[in-house]
Design a protein around this motif. Structure first.
Motif, short mmCIF file in Angstrom:
data_model
loop_
_atom_site.label_atom_id
_atom_site.label_comp_id
_atom_site.label_asym_id
_atom_site.label_seq_id
_atom_site.Cartn_x
_atom_site.Cartn_y
_atom_site.Cartn_z
N GLU A 131 41.84 31.97 40.18
CA GLU A 131 41.14 32.44 41.31
C GLU A 131 41.87 33.37 42.33
O GLU A 131 41.51 34.37 42.60
N ALA A 132 43.24 32.83 42.51
CA ALA A 132 44.03 33.78 43.36
C ALA A 132 44.83 34.97 42.87
O ALA A 132 44.98 35.61 43.56
N ILE A 133 45.06 34.92 41.60
CA ILE A 133 45.70 36.02 40.88
C ILE A 133 44.85 36.51 40.06
O ILE A 133 44.91 37.74 39.84
N GLY A 134 44.53 35.76 39.13
CA GLY A 134 43.58 36.30 37.89
C GLY A 134 42.41 37.20 38.10
O GLY A 134 42.27 38.27 37.98
N GLN A 135 41.61 36.77 39.18
CA GLN A 135 40.50 37.52 39.78
C GLN A 135 40.78 38.75 40.46
O GLN A 135 40.32 39.87 40.03
N PRO A 136 41.74 38.82 41.32
CA PRO A 136 42.16 39.97 42.07
C PRO A 136 42.78 41.17 40.74
O PRO A 136 42.46 42.47 41.10
N LEU A 137 43.52 40.53 39.72
CA LEU A 137 44.09 41.35 38.85
C LEU A 137 42.68 42.05 37.98
O LEU A 137 42.86 43.18 37.62
N THR A 138 41.93 41.10 37.69
CA THR A 138 40.56 41.55 37.11
C THR A 138 40.07 42.63 37.88
O THR A 138 39.55 43.76 37.21
#
Length: 169
Positions: A131-138
């Motif tokens: 949620e914290a890193i994966g979603q913003p990178l997506t």
């Protein structure tokens, strides 16, 4: 805090339902009722029903435990994964920066967040990396792709194809 429809929340609801269904008090009450029945066959049927219910509950609790374990493992990151991510991800992110409109301050922040020490501390605290890193990178990659497509569209509109006109006389 988990969203209301998250797998962990659904597991907690199932766990509560199974836990309440056959409490010690409920089983004790059933056994007391069975003791009052003078029919052995009926007593055996009720006791078998209690055993079957408890066996079913046990199997469901095992399934819930396995689901909880799977949820935990899906959020866990090994030390090897942390090392790989910190070594390989930052160069990839900096590749997308020109397309996303990012700057060097963003790179500095990402470097701090993606350091092995920060990862290990956040891992110990139960940090949700997806949620914290994966979603913003997506989102960053999606934005980079959209910006690249817009740039290509603008470039083709600057130089329209000459339709129907010949440069020859």
């Amino acid at each position: 805090m988990e969203p209301a429809n998250s797998p962990v929340t659904e597991l907690a609801v199932r766990l509560k339902e199974v836990s309440i269904k056959n409490t010690a008090e409920a089983i004790y009450n059933k056994i007391n009722l069975v003791k009052q029945i003078q029919n052995d066959k009926q007593t055996i049927n009720v006791l078998e029903e209690i055993i079957n219910d408890l066996t079913t509950d046990k199997n469901e609790l095992i399934q819930i435990t396995k689901c909880y374990e799977q949820e935990f493992l899906s959020q866990d990151i090994s030390d090897e994964d942390i090392e790989y991510i910190t070594k390989e991800l930052l160069p990839i992110i900096t590749t997308f920066l020109p397309f996303s409109g990012g700057d060097s301050e963003f790179v500095s922040t990402i470097q701090k967040i993606l350091s092995a020490e920060t990862f290990k501390i956040l891992k110990l605290l139960g940090f949700n990396y997806k949620e914290a890193i994966g979603q913003p990178l997506t989102n960053l990659v999606a934005q980079a792709i959209q910006n690249q497509n817009q740039n290509q569209s603008q470039n083709t509109n600057k130089y329209p194809v000459n339709k129907g006109y010949s440069s020859r006389k």
